[in-house]
Structure formats: structure tokens, C-alpha cells
Write a protein that holds these residues in place. Structure first.
Motif, PDB file in Angstrom:
ATOM      1  N   PRO A 178       0.111  33.980  90.053  1.00 15.74           N
ATOM      2  CA  PRO A 178      -0.593  32.851  90.142  1.00 15.74           C
ATOM      3  C   PRO A 178      -0.651  32.278  91.366  1.00 15.74           C
ATOM      4  O   PRO A 178      -1.627  31.387  91.972  1.00 15.74           O
ATOM      5  CB  PRO A 178       0.475  31.963  89.300  1.00 15.74           C
ATOM      6  CG  PRO A 178       1.120  32.740  88.310  1.00 15.74           C
ATOM      7  CD  PRO A 178       1.456  34.067  89.148  1.00 15.74           C
ATOM      8  N   PHE A 211      -3.875  30.022  95.130  1.00 15.21           N
ATOM      9  CA  PHE A 211      -3.754  28.678  95.784  1.00 15.21           C
ATOM     10  C   PHE A 211      -4.642  28.432  96.938  1.00 15.21           C
ATOM     11  O   PHE A 211      -4.655  27.403  97.473  1.00 15.21           O
ATOM     12  CB  PHE A 211      -2.268  28.282  95.931  1.00 15.21           C
ATOM     13  CG  PHE A 211      -1.639  27.545  94.724  1.00 15.21           C
ATOM     14  CD1 PHE A 211      -1.511  26.249  94.543  1.00 15.21           C
ATOM     15  CD2 PHE A 211      -1.238  28.317  93.711  1.00 15.21           C
ATOM     16  CE1 PHE A 211      -1.132  25.685  93.380  1.00 15.21           C
ATOM     17  CE2 PHE A 211      -0.837  27.946  92.518  1.00 15.21           C
ATOM     18  CZ  PHE A 211      -0.595  26.540  92.464  1.00 15.21           C
ATOM     19  N   SER A 261      -3.612  25.864  86.808  1.00 16.54           N
ATOM     20  CA  SER A 261      -2.096  25.462  87.035  1.00 16.54           C
ATOM     21  C   SER A 261      -2.190  24.748  88.308  1.00 16.54           C
ATOM     22  O   SER A 261      -2.795  25.125  89.180  1.00 16.54           O
ATOM     23  CB  SER A 261      -1.313  26.712  87.012  1.00 16.54           C
ATOM     24  OG  SER A 261      -1.229  27.374  86.016  1.00 16.54           O
ATOM     25  N   VAL A 262      -1.230  23.643  88.159  1.00 21.69           N
ATOM     26  CA  VAL A 262      -1.201  22.714  89.448  1.00 21.69           C
ATOM     27  C   VAL A 262       0.323  22.883  89.686  1.00 21.69           C
ATOM     28  O   VAL A 262       0.689  22.699  90.832  1.00 21.69           O
ATOM     29  CB  VAL A 262      -1.577  21.531  89.392  1.00 21.69           C
ATOM     30  CG1 VAL A 262      -2.959  21.202  89.344  1.00 21.69           C
ATOM     31  CG2 VAL A 262      -1.001  20.929  87.940  1.00 21.69           C
ATOM     32  N   GLY A 263       1.147  23.538  88.873  1.00 21.74           N
ATOM     33  CA  GLY A 263       2.428  23.748  89.474  1.00 21.74           C
ATOM     34  C   GLY A 263       2.768  25.059  90.008  1.00 21.74           C
ATOM     35  O   GLY A 263       2.342  26.088  89.474  1.00 21.74           O
ATOM     36  N   LEU A 264       3.031  25.164  91.337  1.00 16.92           N
ATOM     37  CA  LEU A 264       3.125  26.359  92.111  1.00 16.92           C
ATOM     38  C   LEU A 264       4.302  27.160  91.758  1.00 16.92           C
ATOM     39  O   LEU A 264       5.319  26.537  92.051  1.00 16.92           O
ATOM     40  CB  LEU A 264       2.828  26.078  93.528  1.00 16.92           C
ATOM     41  CG  LEU A 264       2.996  27.113  94.442  1.00 16.92           C
ATOM     42  CD1 LEU A 264       1.791  28.096  94.252  1.00 16.92           C
ATOM     43  CD2 LEU A 264       2.811  26.702  96.059  1.00 16.92           C
ATOM     44  N   PRO A 265       4.052  28.144  91.074  1.00 12.74           N
ATOM     45  CA  PRO A 265       5.545  28.832  90.661  1.00 12.74           C
ATOM     46  C   PRO A 265       5.995  29.683  91.734  1.00 12.74           C
ATOM     47  O   PRO A 265       5.503  29.854  92.883  1.00 12.74           O
ATOM     48  CB  PRO A 265       4.754  29.774  89.806  1.00 12.74           C
ATOM     49  CG  PRO A 265       3.526  30.141  90.054  1.00 12.74           C
ATOM     50  CD  PRO A 265       3.131  29.040  90.834  1.00 12.74           C
TER      51      PRO A 265
END
Lengths: 381, 381
Positions: free
Chosen positions: A305, A309, B291-295
Motif C-alpha cells: 500500500p 502514497f 486508503s488514508v491510513g499509511l501502513p
């Protein structure tokens, strides 16, 4: 012409079929009962049919974990004919068909029916209808399993048959019906709102990719073609690519193309060997990496993921196209003289075998089209 | 107030810092040299600062495979202060700052600088500028490593400080500066062109998700909140969700929500435990799962390309938002009285420790805000 290949239409269609995926490369001539004729159906007497990589997956049954659908059809053949890049002439039309006349030339792609009533059908997305029926290997509501275009005739809903401009030869139309439409739809949907000249990356210069280059160019885009090595460079530039990258040989291309593309269209049938980490940063902000080659059902994406970004890009797929898009594409092809690079194979048992096995080895530049249907099936009178 | 916590501004800033990721949960009060003051810089005397999950990743150094950047800064502290949901008052401005006056209240989020010259900066995508500098843990061109908002003061480029409408209390503004903006940007970008009432799915009802519900509602969307069980159902409905799904307990929700969403916004900080196979079919055609939560940097997506074909959806991420979007969000918050659900913790060593450790355990409803900075640092005169 031997008697045995002639067709007793409309009682029967004839085509090249298998009933065992282990014999995927050797379809045999069979005679079969057509689907029941509906009020919006057309019968097309086939003139030619492209060979699409989908056929390999379908004949080998690699997209499914069930036995071949035809083996459990409620009526019709227990054998499977494939082929969904079909061109031919209407020889019969249902009572409610108003948009066509018998005798008209039409094309048929990978979809033969849908409900035409759901929100997707009503919103110009009928390829995603939950009741969509593929041109082959797909079960109709009445239990018949659809039979494709390596055949004398095919029966399909009028909505999914497309009128063909007179100026394009049938053999060049075939590949546009599935492969061409499959790339046209995501190209159009992803570049139509771009301000200025859109820049499209095409990954994989094969059956799909070579049409994607020509179609993108005709739509006014700048095109960069990506391939593993230089083998297809000359061809890609002839097809109209403005730039060419050999991903395994060129150096520094991620830097050179960073933030360049409005769309990356992956035309390879797998994402497995792609340098995705190097490709994604080449997208502009919020743009898409779209795969159109449907891979093996078990193939996994090798992706983190965190890779999205740097530019808020997304990755996904696109499936076929709509009737409206097919008509637009045929219009574009006529205006810009788009001719898929084809190799013709007269239809017969050996020809079908040759086309499938060569395609399986990647030994094609760039699309096989089975031709001479009228001679083989003694049709076209 | 003890003398030792007072700050000798502008020579020094004071804040809570670590220099060893294994002691991530116990930042200590340190004094440090600020970055050199540029012509477009502002100094903000901080009033309060939200605690964002990014801090956990940054303090633990889980997004990087390098040592903490501050350890190799060319000047400034060898310790790291975090915090990027900052509200305070401008106490100094650079010679070229024309948009602000000293004394004005502003907010600062997770980005403190960018080049403001590249194609991304010029096209309202400055959060994706390749020269973007984060509010903490990020290296400026001059070698200073940025220091965050668990501190008396913070220095940042004027472009990344946002004017705050008078009607919103500072403690409610803090969480909007990173978390709020991070969800606002993809919501806006993915629903603004939707005809009719957009339907947004929010996955994960935590710090990000709870603001995403309120913001989506304020923007006129129908909102369906997804959580694993019913623990947060009542809260989610109070926040404004129209529907609630407990993914591990409810039955048949994939069918019920098939083809419903214009956007699925994943606010969980991981995709690992999500039922992605069940969620993707709930998107309308060609829509996005964002997704906005960076894993964690090593997290892999567990996904097969074939899953995208039923609706041509795509999956990816979104990072922060732009100045323009921050201003829009503050305006929206003022108009619709959006108040993040916060728990206030007066700033001090124990308070910072408590906030970080509780957040790490998920023991927060729904956002911690460190407050009382003026009292602790003897500022705000």
C-alpha cells in the motif's frame, strides 16, 4: 467443399469445439443446436473471427474452478466453441429488432447479452451488468451455454452487435471487437477529461497493446510504449508510439518518466513480471494503472500500500466496453484508418490448432484472424 | 509554572522529543535550535496539538529503513519532536509573508513546506511535491530536520499555515489539520462529480474514520460506516452515519451493498484484516477504494487482479490535502459545526506518554488533543 462442413442452418450451427480442457489446442468440428431464438436476437453468418488470448484461458478453463459450463447446460451442446472477435452478416432477426435489417454487416465482441434494465445497463456500463452473458462459455438464464465465433453462425442480442462503417475490411474489424474495445474503453474514460495533450503509457506490445498504441494516437494522445527488450521497438514506433522504453535494458527510465502519465494501460496478461514499483511513480497525481489482460484466477498482486502514497495513484482493471464505445471505436478506426496488424489463417481444424498453439507461445504479430468462413462452411450465398 | 519549562524564544523552542525509537512512548522535554528563518516562514506559538497515529509510526521509525533522520541533521537538534495537528498564533513572520499578520490564529498540518514551483505544486497537488517537507522527521534542503508540534513553537512555510474561522475552538481545529484534511481531500476528489447524492463507505471508526463520517455528511453524502463489530455502532450513528455494518457479525452485507458506493474510504491503518474481497464489489463501476491510513512499510496487499473485473474499480491511497482543501474544510467545519470527538490531555511528560501509549492500544475516543500549552511553556502573553 466437402459436404460434411456445410451447415443445415437454422436447425444447426457448426463450429470448432472441445469438451476437455486438456485438449484445449485441438478443437474439432461439431454440429450443435443454437440457443432458443429471442425477440431481440440476431443470427450472424460469420465471415471471420479474431483469436483472442481469452480463448486460451477459457479453453484451458484457467479462469474457473468449476468444470466447463457446457457440460452442465440444460440444453444445447455439451461441447464448447470459443471466439469473440466476430464479423458477419445478419441472416435472421427477432421480432422486436428494429435497429438492424437482415443482410447488414455487424461485429460482435466478448459480450452477447445483459439484462439491459439494471443501473449498470441503464448507465452505459452494460459490460459490468451482473447478468452479463459472455459470447462463449457463459450460461444464459434459460440454461444454454453460449457458443462462440469459430463457427458458421452465432446468435446474440441486437444491442451487442455493432454496425460497421463500409470503409473497414472485415478482417481488420474482428480484433477491434474484443481487444480493441477492451483498450479503447479505459483509454477514453481516463483521458477524456485531461487538459492539454494526454500522455498514455502502454505496457506490453502484443495483441492488445499494439491496438492500444494505434487507438491512443488516433485519440490525440502522446504514447510511450513499454516492453521488456528492444525486439518490438521498431514495430511500436511504426504503430505510432512516440517513445519506447525497454524496461529491462534501459536505465533511469523511472526518473525520466516520473509524473508523466495520465494513464498506464497494462496490456500484458499478467502483472507478475512487471516492474510495478518503477511504473507507479510515472503516473501523475491521482491517475490510474489499469490492467486489461485478465490473468489466471490465482494470480496475486505483489504490491505494498505504501507504494501509492507518492502520487495518490490507484491500480485496477477494466473489462470490455459498451455498445456506445464500440460504435465510437469503429468510427475512430474508419476516420483514422486504424488497421490491427493481423495474420490471417483460413478456418479449418489445422488452422484453429495452429492459431491457438502459436498464440500460446506468443508467436504472433500481432493478432490472428480466422478467415474464409464462407468457403469452409459453404455459406455467404 | 516551574522556570525550566519556560522558553527563551526566539533563540530556542522547547518540546517533547526522543532520540531512540525503542523509547518511542516516552518523549522528554528538550530545548532546541529552530530551523533558519526564511522569508516565507511563520513562527507559531502553539496553543494545542492533536495526537495522530502517524506519530506512532514515526517515533517507532516504522515507515523507514534508515535511522531517525534527526541523528544526521546538519544543524539543529539530534532529537525528534513530533506532532502535526497544530493550532496557535503567529508570533513572527518572514519578510516576504503578505498573507498573514502577527497575532493571527492559524493551523498547521502534516506538511510544512514544498517547492511551490513544480508541476504538482502549480496544479494544486502540493502534498505530492517531490520536495515536500513533513512537519516533523523530514529533512529540509539546508539539512535541518523538521520538528513538530508537541512543542512551544513551530516554524513552517506560510503556504502551509491555514487561517481559522473565529467560530471554531482551537481544540477542535487540531485534529482537522492532519486527520480531517487527509480524509477531506479524497472524499472531495471522489464525490464532487457524482450526479445525485453520493454514497460513501467509511471503513474503520477511529481517529480518521469518525471525522470522515462527519465530513462526508456535511458534504451531502449518504454515509455507511463499517466496523468489525457493534462496539462503535451507536457512536457512528451519532456522528451522522446513515447505515452501519459490522463486517464480522452481519450477514449478507456484500449482497446488500453491491454496486452502492461512489467511494470506499479505508481509514484503518492497515489493509491486512479487511475483507477486501467482500468490499470491492460494493463499489459502483470505475470507482475507487482509497486508503488514508499509511501502513507499515513492509505491509503487502493481499489481492488478486481478477477481483477488480466485476466493476472496473481501482485501489490506492491518498496523502494529506492541499492548502485550498484545508481552507475549504475549515469553512465546511464552521458552517456545519463539525467537532471532532476529542479527549483533552494537558501537555506535560506524563500527558504525552499517556496519549501515545493509549493511542497505541486503540484506547481513544476518538482523538487525543494535547492542550494547555500556554500554561506549560509560559507562553500566550
Amino acid at each position: 467443399m466437402s459436404e460434411s462442413t456445410s451447415v443445415n442452418y437454422p436447425q444447426e450451427f457448426k463450429g470448432f469445439a472441445i469438451n476437455d480442457p486438456s485438449k484445449w489446442d485441438n478443437p474439432k468440428l461439431v454440429s450443435y443446436e443454437p440457443k432458443k431464438f429471442g425477440p431481440h436476437d440476431l443470427d450472424i453468418e460469420i465471415e471471420c473471427c479474431g483469436i483472442c488470448a481469452s480463448e486460451l484461458f477459457s479453453l484451458k478453463n484457467d479462469w474457473s474452478d468449476q468444470p466447463l459450463a457446457c457440460l452442465s447446460s440444460s440444453y444445447g451442446p455439451k461441447t464448447q466453441v470459443v471466439g469473440h472477435e466476430i464479423v458477419g452478416k445478419i441472416v435472421a432477426k427477432g421480432t422486436d429488432v428494429t435497429m438492424y435489417e437482415v443482410g447488414q454487416r455487424v461485429g460482435l465482441g466478448a459480450q452477447a447479452a445483459s439484462c439491459l434494465k439494471c443501473s449498470r445497463c441503464m448507465n452505459n456500463n452494460e459490460q459490468y451488468c451482473p447478468h452479463a452473458v459472455g459470447t462463449y462459455c457463459s450460461r444464459y438464464e434459460d440454461g444454454y451455454v453460449s457458443q462462440g465465433g469459430y463457427a458458421s453462425h452465432v446468435r446474440a442480442l441486437d444491442h451487442f452487435c455493432f454496425p460497421i462503417p463500409d470503409s473497414i475490411e472485415s478482417k481488420f474489424v474482428g480484433p477491434l471487437m474484443c481487444g480493441g474495445l477492451t483498450v479503447y474503453s479505459p483509454i477514453k474514460r481516463n483521458i477524456e477529461d485531461v487538459k492539454g495533450v494526454p500522455h498514455v503509457a502502454i505496457i506490453g506490445i502484443g495483441g492488445l497493446g499494439h491496438m492500444a498504441i494505434m487507438i491512443s494516437k488516433a485519440m490525440g494522445a502522446t504514447v510511450t510504449a513499454f516492453s521488456r527488450n528492444y525486439d518490438k521497438k521498431e514495430d511500436a514506433l511504426k504503430m505510432g508510439a512516440d517513445h519506447f522504453v525497454a524496461t529491462q535494458l534501459d536505465k533511469g527510465w523511472t526518473e525520466a518518466y516520473r509524473d508523466q502519465f495520465d494513464l498506464i494501460l497494462n496490456c500484458a496478461s499478467s502483472t507478475k513480471y512487471l516492474p510495478i514499483n518503477d511504473l507507479l511513480p510515472c503516473l501523475k497525481v491521482n491517475k490510474r494503472f489499469i490492467s486489461v489482460g485478465l490473468p489466471h484466477k490465482e494470480e496475486q498482486l505483489d504490491l505494498k500500500p505504501i507504494q501509492f502514497f507518492s502520487n495518490g495513484c490507484t491500480i485496477g482493471s477494466s473489462k470490455l466496453g459498451t455498445r456506445q464505445e464500440a460504435i465510437e471505436l469503429l468510427d475512430l478506426a474508419a476516420k483514422h484508418d486504424i488497421k490491427p496488424w493481423i495474420q490471417e489463417i483460413p478456418i479449418c481444424e489445422e488452422g484453429v490448432h495452429e492459431g491457438l498453439t502459436k498464440l500460446d507461445k506468443g508467436d504472433v504479430k500481432y493478432r490472428f484472424v480466422l478467415t474464409d468462413f464462407h468457403r469452409f462452411f459453404n455459406t455467404g450465398k
